[in-house]
Scaffold this active site. Structure first.
Site, PDB file in Angstrom:
ATOM      1  N   TYR A 253     -13.491   5.286   5.573  1.00  0.00           N
ATOM      2  CA  TYR A 253     -14.347   4.693   5.444  1.00  0.00           C
ATOM      3  C   TYR A 253     -15.215   3.884   6.833  1.00  0.00           C
ATOM      4  O   TYR A 253     -16.410   3.578   6.572  1.00  0.00           O
ATOM      5  CB  TYR A 253     -14.994   4.118   4.091  1.00  0.00           C
TER       6      TYR A 253
ATOM      7  N   THR B 289       4.126   3.247   2.113  1.00  0.00           N
ATOM      8  CA  THR B 289       2.929   4.417   2.636  1.00  0.00           C
ATOM      9  C   THR B 289       2.712   5.650   3.309  1.00  0.00           C
ATOM     10  O   THR B 289       3.631   5.932   3.687  1.00  0.00           O
ATOM     11  CB  THR B 289       1.619   3.447   3.043  1.00  0.00           C
TER      12      THR B 289
ATOM     13  N   PHE C 198     -10.421   4.410  10.632  1.00  0.00           N
ATOM     14  CA  PHE C 198     -10.670   6.089   9.464  1.00  0.00           C
ATOM     15  C   PHE C 198     -11.358   5.608   8.251  1.00  0.00           C
ATOM     16  O   PHE C 198     -11.569   4.558   8.462  1.00  0.00           O
ATOM     17  CB  PHE C 198      -8.345   5.562   9.466  1.00  0.00           C
TER      18      PHE C 198
ATOM     19  N   ASN D 147       0.055   6.556   4.584  1.00  0.00           N
ATOM     20  CA  ASN D 147      -0.584   7.479   5.376  1.00  0.00           C
ATOM     21  C   ASN D 147      -0.652   6.415   6.798  1.00  0.00           C
ATOM     22  O   ASN D 147      -0.330   5.142   6.951  1.00  0.00           O
ATOM     23  CB  ASN D 147      -1.635   6.134   4.710  1.00  0.00           C
TER      24      ASN D 147
ATOM     25  N   ASP E 191      -2.962  -0.896  -2.371  1.00  0.00           N
ATOM     26  CA  ASP E 191      -3.925   0.453  -2.427  1.00  0.00           C
ATOM     27  C   ASP E 191      -5.383  -0.704  -1.768  1.00  0.00           C
ATOM     28  O   ASP E 191      -5.505  -1.931  -2.044  1.00  0.00           O
ATOM     29  CB  ASP E 191      -4.169   0.290  -3.533  1.00  0.00           C
TER      30      ASP E 191
ATOM     31  N   HIS F  32      -9.814  -6.859   5.671  1.00  0.00           N
ATOM     32  CA  HIS F  32      -9.635  -6.699   4.579  1.00  0.00           C
ATOM     33  C   HIS F  32      -7.978  -6.533   4.288  1.00  0.00           C
ATOM     34  O   HIS F  32      -6.915  -7.683   4.281  1.00  0.00           O
ATOM     35  CB  HIS F  32      -9.671  -5.217   3.520  1.00  0.00           C
TER      36      HIS F  32
ATOM     37  N   LYS G 138      -2.384   2.669   8.033  1.00  0.00           N
ATOM     38  CA  LYS G 138      -2.332   1.783   7.635  1.00  0.00           C
ATOM     39  C   LYS G 138      -1.165   1.441   7.954  1.00  0.00           C
ATOM     40  O   LYS G 138      -1.336   0.563   8.532  1.00  0.00           O
ATOM     41  CB  LYS G 138      -1.882   1.534   6.242  1.00  0.00           C
TER      42      LYS G 138
HETATM   43  P1  ITT Z   1      -0.494   5.394   0.451  1.00  0.00           P
HETATM   44  O1  ITT Z   1      -1.842   5.105  -1.117  1.00  0.00           O
HETATM   45  O2  ITT Z   1      -0.062   6.270   0.867  1.00  0.00           O
HETATM   46  O3  ITT Z   1      -0.571   3.792   0.880  1.00  0.00           O
HETATM   47  P2  ITT Z   1      -3.864   6.321   0.807  1.00  0.00           P
HETATM   48  O4  ITT Z   1      -4.118   6.907   1.935  1.00  0.00           O
HETATM   49  O5  ITT Z   1      -3.737   7.083  -0.410  1.00  0.00           O
HETATM   50  O6  ITT Z   1      -2.735   5.801   1.397  1.00  0.00           O
HETATM   51  P3  ITT Z   1      -4.911   4.103  -0.626  1.00  0.00           P
HETATM   52  O7  ITT Z   1      -4.871   4.965  -1.899  1.00  0.00           O
HETATM   53  O8  ITT Z   1      -4.771   3.043  -0.677  1.00  0.00           O
HETATM   54  O9  ITT Z   1      -4.217   4.849   0.418  1.00  0.00           O
HETATM   55  O10 ITT Z   1      -6.780   4.907  -0.957  1.00  0.00           O
HETATM   56  C1  ITT Z   1      -7.207   3.556   0.126  1.00  0.00           C
HETATM   57  C2  ITT Z   1      -8.490   4.648   1.402  1.00  0.00           C
HETATM   58  O11 ITT Z   1      -9.186   3.812   1.585  1.00  0.00           O
HETATM   59  C3  ITT Z   1      -8.233   5.955   1.888  1.00  0.00           C
HETATM   60  O12 ITT Z   1      -7.605   6.947   1.750  1.00  0.00           O
HETATM   61  C4  ITT Z   1      -9.204   5.616   2.904  1.00  0.00           C
HETATM   62  O13 ITT Z   1      -9.515   7.009   2.830  1.00  0.00           O
HETATM   63  C5  ITT Z   1      -8.842   4.824   2.470  1.00  0.00           C
HETATM   64  N1  ITT Z   1      -9.181   3.269   3.563  1.00  0.00           N
HETATM   65  C6  ITT Z   1      -8.345   2.373   3.099  1.00  0.00           C
HETATM   66  N2  ITT Z   1      -8.250   1.550   4.311  1.00  0.00           N
HETATM   67  C7  ITT Z   1      -9.524   1.566   4.801  1.00  0.00           C
HETATM   68  C8  ITT Z   1      -9.673   0.752   5.425  1.00  0.00           C
HETATM   69  O14 ITT Z   1      -8.767  -0.209   6.443  1.00  0.00           O
HETATM   70  N3  ITT Z   1     -10.813   1.581   6.641  1.00  0.00           N
HETATM   71  C9  ITT Z   1     -11.684   2.499   5.493  1.00  0.00           C
HETATM   72  N4  ITT Z   1     -11.355   2.948   4.918  1.00  0.00           N
HETATM   73  C10 ITT Z   1     -10.432   2.535   4.090  1.00  0.00           C
END
Ligand code: ITT
Length: 204
Positions: free
Chosen positions: A150, A7, A148, A9, A68, A176, A12
């Site tokens: 939502y 990831t 972070f 992010n 994801d 989750h 995460k």
């Molecule tokens: P990676 O793909 O590099 O892991 P990303 O931020 O692009 O990182 P996702 O594709 O899974 O991650 O995108 C999901 C989005 O959903 C993320 O950018 C957040 O805006 C939101 N999200 C994911 N987990 C969350 C959480 O625990 N609480 C609130 N929003 C969340």
């Protein structure tokens, strides 16, 4: 346990490190100097989680996992779902994403929603999937500075405050991501036991 979490992010990574605690060592893509963008081109969370895990494990020949996550809102027929990161445009802007959701929900009585995480583990040449879900509802306004994405507009079931208002500790008890990670850890522990010579001997 030392494992790569595919990831980019940082939120995460922070949550997963907090969930696992010492002595596990989680390495994110920046820790292994990975700079290739991984395009999320699949139509669902499962596909994108597998795509991210495989991109890294195939190229570097290492075991790793990716996840994801999507916010699935009933009134919006499951949106933003797999499009959660880019719901209001390409640059993953949480404030704009939440504003779009709140605008689309205006006047709706059904505010039920869930966060769903799919973790894909690529290990010893096989892929394994783990799911974690937390149900709740969409608030009328963002609240709280924690978490972070939502988090400020998601109120988990059994609470009257948003994820953004809960401590990292409280979010990690019910989230989750925590639920999917729990399944991943149990699997890795069981897998390690099955591979140990003592266990194989005692099976004969
Ligand atoms: P990676 O793909 O590099 O892991 P990303 O931020 O692009 O990182 P996702 O594709 O899974 O991650 O995108 C999901 C989005 O959903 C993320 O950018 C957040 O805006 C939101 N999200 C994911 N987990 C969350 C959480 O625990 N609480 C609130 N929003 C969340």
């Amino acid at each position: 346990m030392k494992i790569i979490f595919a990831t980019s992010n940082p939120n995460k990574i922070k949550e997963v490190r907090h969930l696992l605690g010492a002595p596990s060592e989680i390495l994110g893509l920046s820790d292994i100097n990975w700079s290739d963008p991984i395009e999320e081109t699949e139509p669902d969370l499962e596909g994108n989680a597998m795509l991210k895990a495989l991109a890294v494990s195939n190229k570097l020949e290492v075991d790793c996992f990716a996840e994801d996550t999507g916010l699935e809102i009933n009134f919006l027929q499951g949106r933003p779902g797999v499009k959660s990161a880019r719901y209001a445009g390409e640059n993953n802007d949480a404030v704009k994403n939440m504003a779009r959701v709140l605008e689309e929900m205006e006047g709706s009585d059904d505010r039920s929603a869930q966060f769903r995480t799919i973790i894909a583990l690529s290990m010893d040449g096989a892929l394994h999937l783990f799911e974690g879900i937390v149900r709740g509802r969409i608030a009328h306004n963002p609240a709280g500075e924690g978490g972070f994405g939502y988090d400020p507009i998601f109120i988990p079931e059994g609470f009257d405050r948003s994820f953004g208002e809960l401590s990292a500790e409280d979010k990690s008890k019910i989230s989750h991501r925590a639920r999917a990670m729990e399944k991943l850890v149990l699997f890795i522990e069981a897998y390690a036991k099955c591979k140990s010579p003592e266990l194989q001997l005692s099976r004969k």
